[in-house]
Write a protein that holds these residues in place. Structure first.
Motif, PDB file in Angstrom:
ATOM      1  N   GLN A 134      52.188  49.339  28.763  1.00 12.82           N
ATOM      2  CA  GLN A 134      51.650  48.607  29.909  1.00 12.82           C
ATOM      3  C   GLN A 134      52.059  47.136  29.889  1.00 12.82           C
ATOM      4  O   GLN A 134      52.336  46.573  28.832  1.00 12.82           O
ATOM      5  CB  GLN A 134      50.118  48.684  29.907  1.00 12.82           C
ATOM      6  CG  GLN A 134      49.574  50.084  30.068  1.00 12.82           C
ATOM      7  CD  GLN A 134      49.898  50.689  31.416  1.00 12.82           C
ATOM      8  OE1 GLN A 134      49.793  50.024  32.442  1.00 12.82           O
ATOM      9  NE2 GLN A 134      50.325  51.931  31.423  1.00 12.82           N
TER      10      GLN A 134
ATOM     11  N   PHE B  85      43.908  38.830  36.242  1.00 13.39           N
ATOM     12  CA  PHE B  85      43.986  39.506  34.939  1.00 13.39           C
ATOM     13  C   PHE B  85      42.930  40.612  34.799  1.00 13.39           C
ATOM     14  O   PHE B  85      42.549  41.000  33.688  1.00 13.39           O
ATOM     15  CB  PHE B  85      43.907  38.499  33.780  1.00 13.39           C
ATOM     16  CG  PHE B  85      42.701  37.606  33.809  1.00 13.39           C
ATOM     17  CD1 PHE B  85      41.515  38.003  33.201  1.00 13.39           C
ATOM     18  CD2 PHE B  85      42.732  36.368  34.427  1.00 13.39           C
ATOM     19  CE1 PHE B  85      40.391  37.183  33.215  1.00 13.39           C
ATOM     20  CE2 PHE B  85      41.610  35.541  34.452  1.00 13.39           C
ATOM     21  CZ  PHE B  85      40.446  35.945  33.844  1.00 13.39           C
TER      22      PHE B  85
ATOM     23  N   THR C 283      46.719  50.046  25.414  1.00 13.31           N
ATOM     24  CA  THR C 283      47.540  49.031  26.079  1.00 13.31           C
ATOM     25  C   THR C 283      49.027  49.362  26.061  1.00 13.31           C
ATOM     26  O   THR C 283      49.799  48.759  26.800  1.00 13.31           O
ATOM     27  CB  THR C 283      47.365  47.666  25.384  1.00 13.31           C
ATOM     28  OG1 THR C 283      47.560  47.857  23.972  1.00 13.31           O
ATOM     29  CG2 THR C 283      45.990  47.087  25.645  1.00 13.31           C
TER      30      THR C 283
ATOM     31  N   LYS D 113      43.201  43.785  35.235  1.00 13.49           N
ATOM     32  CA  LYS D 113      43.689  44.971  34.516  1.00 13.49           C
ATOM     33  C   LYS D 113      43.501  44.804  33.006  1.00 13.49           C
ATOM     34  O   LYS D 113      43.021  45.710  32.321  1.00 13.49           O
ATOM     35  CB  LYS D 113      45.178  45.188  34.858  1.00 13.49           C
ATOM     36  CG  LYS D 113      45.826  46.387  34.178  1.00 13.49           C
ATOM     37  CD  LYS D 113      47.317  46.497  34.575  1.00 13.49           C
ATOM     38  CE  LYS D 113      48.033  47.579  33.773  1.00 13.49           C
ATOM     39  NZ  LYS D 113      49.505  47.543  33.950  1.00 13.49           N
ATOM     40  N   PHE D 114      43.839  43.624  32.497  1.00 12.38           N
ATOM     41  CA  PHE D 114      43.721  43.403  31.053  1.00 12.38           C
ATOM     42  C   PHE D 114      42.260  43.278  30.633  1.00 12.38           C
ATOM     43  O   PHE D 114      41.845  43.802  29.593  1.00 12.38           O
ATOM     44  CB  PHE D 114      44.505  42.149  30.647  1.00 12.38           C
ATOM     45  CG  PHE D 114      44.599  41.967  29.156  1.00 12.38           C
ATOM     46  CD1 PHE D 114      45.233  42.908  28.369  1.00 12.38           C
ATOM     47  CD2 PHE D 114      44.046  40.848  28.535  1.00 12.38           C
ATOM     48  CE1 PHE D 114      45.320  42.753  26.982  1.00 12.38           C
ATOM     49  CE2 PHE D 114      44.126  40.683  27.156  1.00 12.38           C
ATOM     50  CZ  PHE D 114      44.764  41.642  26.381  1.00 12.38           C
TER      51      PHE D 114
ATOM     52  N   GLU E 114      49.790  42.679  38.625  1.00 11.86           N
ATOM     53  CA  GLU E 114      51.005  43.194  37.974  1.00 11.86           C
ATOM     54  C   GLU E 114      51.887  43.974  38.944  1.00 11.86           C
ATOM     55  O   GLU E 114      53.043  44.284  38.621  1.00 11.86           O
ATOM     56  CB  GLU E 114      50.634  44.088  36.781  1.00 11.86           C
ATOM     57  CG  GLU E 114      49.955  43.367  35.628  1.00 11.86           C
ATOM     58  CD  GLU E 114      48.457  43.150  35.820  1.00 11.86           C
ATOM     59  OE1 GLU E 114      47.914  43.568  36.879  1.00 11.86           O
ATOM     60  OE2 GLU E 114      47.817  42.565  34.920  1.00 11.86           O
TER      61      GLU E 114
ATOM     62  N   TYR F  78      50.593  43.346  31.341  1.00  9.11           N
ATOM     63  CA  TYR F  78      49.330  42.727  31.761  1.00  9.11           C
ATOM     64  C   TYR F  78      49.531  41.242  32.038  1.00  9.11           C
ATOM     65  O   TYR F  78      50.157  40.538  31.245  1.00  9.11           O
ATOM     66  CB  TYR F  78      48.288  42.824  30.639  1.00  9.11           C
ATOM     67  CG  TYR F  78      47.909  44.221  30.239  1.00  9.11           C
ATOM     68  CD1 TYR F  78      47.000  44.953  30.990  1.00  9.11           C
ATOM     69  CD2 TYR F  78      48.460  44.799  29.104  1.00  9.11           C
ATOM     70  CE1 TYR F  78      46.648  46.243  30.608  1.00  9.11           C
ATOM     71  CE2 TYR F  78      48.109  46.088  28.716  1.00  9.11           C
ATOM     72  CZ  TYR F  78      47.203  46.804  29.473  1.00  9.11           C
ATOM     73  OH  TYR F  78      46.860  48.073  29.098  1.00  9.11           O
TER      74      TYR F  78
END
Lengths: 339, 339
Positions: free
Chosen positions: A248, A297, A245, A299-300, A146, A250
């Protein structure tokens, strides 16, 4: 799934673009979780909305035909919603260059309208925006986090950045909880199948099912990252269900990057028909080609626990099965609008 | 300067927002270089346009009162121009939150209109866009390079990102040469002086000249990077004169970061009047406060050789001298519109 049921059961969810590809799959999932679902869709013939996409759940969702550009309607429709899945969009990269103002109205201005509507009429709503890997443009290396610079190669990518950041801004300054998932190539059942303009993997599937030529431009070696629509829907539900979340952005991705050429081979294998031909890159496509795209991905996944579950092979099988059973609902609309 | 004369002499230059602060200073510089200058300005009362800003050069520039939102006018006005300095904008951070749609129309949609007008009517034009440090939002560290993430804290910053990227995109795919300078706090003569909404250093100068209180919110320790308008004009001319700048975005800065509080002290010292008072941060300002901002303008310096020449002390002196001589032209408009 029990956590999601607890979160969504009896809750009021609005889905813009809810008769489209991802929106309708999401509506089905929310209905299965006993949410009260309202769909807003404009059914613009060239876009992805299709009333058949909610076949079988018609009595469990409310359909409101309207356009997100219609500020007055949206001012009313956002009221009383617990969740707003903001998926309505113009998604064609090429169309965003042919008619940049329509892309701006839908992907940029309408997002601001919806957020203003929430600010004044429903500041307690939780919103999810459907961002896109197109916001990054030509990537500088993979996988893409990101933090990667956003340098879009088409008008769509620029307007999606604005649409996404209005959400983050309204989260940060007005406390309207909002987050964005930057989607990569999503495929699966209920995708529009009448043109190549919106998502090329489903278009490959149509060509193969029709035993036609699948054209591969250049060497087809550029990597793409696919998500089966069921995994995307799950990510959206998990993003909305988490309180960590909001504010943010993602990436989500499939974890199985595949070249465009290899994807075509897989499609031909699953369908048992169709054939591949190499072609010169058309100049208008070459200019907006983004090179390899592979999403990071992490972070998610770390915040929600989400991972994609459906392999490309499984997803292709499910998709082909769906269109074999429902071909006449997707191959043409019967109104000649865009077939 | 001889290189700039060679580049601009006899050439046709359009300046949107040309009666405003930076635009009028630029018009004067271009007229001095014997360019044929056309100014487009809407003279919206609340914005920065002021006919007195071109006092003394009226017979050397053409003024066309029009609004960049008027697509039909812009379609005509871009024709035959060698250079288009695209400076018209809504610049107030607070106003962009009060009326986000006007900000979108001017900073986002109108930029697309101007570029479409060039695409169809004058693809050979060279364009410069006035970007802003507001595109970065709250900074993660200083100095800030062009690679810093863009996370705006207001609608203005988001729309400026879109406006800038339309320029870069049209450069990349249609060959319309365009670049962007991300400006930091610019101050100097010909800035509007009727409200605090557009650039706080000039507002401090008015307060001090009027022997009023200059309010400092919080500790006033956040760093700002100031550019005297003459240096900014020089940067714009040098950016347009170079063939290596197109398709690029550049920070410019003053190289002398100063805290907000220290700036106020300097203003009081130069004016010999005014006084400073500490105040609580108003919540609506606190939310969009960006923290320290110091530009790293190495990229632009290396490609063009530009550096800022005027120190803050010199610039403040020049500015105060100008307003002492022309106070009645700036303190109120006489029509009561925004005084």
């Amino acid at each position: 799934m029990s956590d999601l049921r607890k979160c969504f059961s009896g809750k009021d969810a609005l889905i813009t673009g809810g008769l489209g590809f991802i929106g309708s799959n999401l509506a089905r999932a929310l209905a299965a979780l006993d949410a009260r679902v309202t769909i807003v869709d404009s059914l613009i013939p060239a876009y992805g909305g299709n009333m058949f996409n909610i076949h079988g759940i018609e009595d469990r969702v409310t359909v409101n035909i309207s356009d997100v550009r219609d500020r007055s309607s949206m001012n009313y429709l956002v009221r009383g919603r617990d969740f707003i899945f903001n998926l309505a969009g113009q998604v064609s990269h090429i169309d965003s260059l042919i008619d940049p103002f329509t892309d701006l109205e839908i992907n940029c201005r309408s997002q601001l309208s919806i957020l203003e509507a929430c600010r004044w009429n429903n500041p307690g709503a939780k919103l999810l925006f459907a961002g896109t890997r197109g916001q990054y443009g030509k990537t500088l290396g993979t996988p893409v986090t990101e933090e990667h610079l956003m340098r879009p190669t088409d008008v769509n990518g620029i307007n999606k950045i604005a649409g996404e950041w209005y959400h983050i801004l309204y989260n940060n300054i007005y406390g309207i909880r909002a987050c964005s998932l930057r989607l990569t190539n999503t495929y699966g059942p209920r995708h529009h199948m009448r043109t190549s303009r919106q998502g090329y993997l489903n278009w490959f599937i149509r060509l193969a099912m029709d035993d036609q030529v699948i054209p591969i431009y250049g060497d087809g070696a550029q990597l793409r990252d696919f998500n089966f629509v069921g995994d995307v829907v799950q990510a959206m539900l998990m993003a909305m269900a988490s309180d960590e979340t909001y504010g943010q952005v993602y990436n989500i991705g499939g974890g199985q990057p595949v070249s465009v050429a290899r994807t075509a081979e897989k499609v031909v294998a699953v369908c048992g028909s169709g054939r591949i031909e190499r072609r010169e890159f058309p100049p208008e496509k070459k200019k907006i080609e983004i090179g390899d795209y592979v999403a990071d991905f992490t972070k998610f996944r770390e915040i929600t626990g989400w991972t994609p579950k459906i392999t490309l092979e499984e997803g292709l099988g499910l998709t082909v099965d769906y269109y074999r059973a429902n071909r006449e609902r997707y191959w043409s609309r019967g109104d000649g609008s865009d077939s």
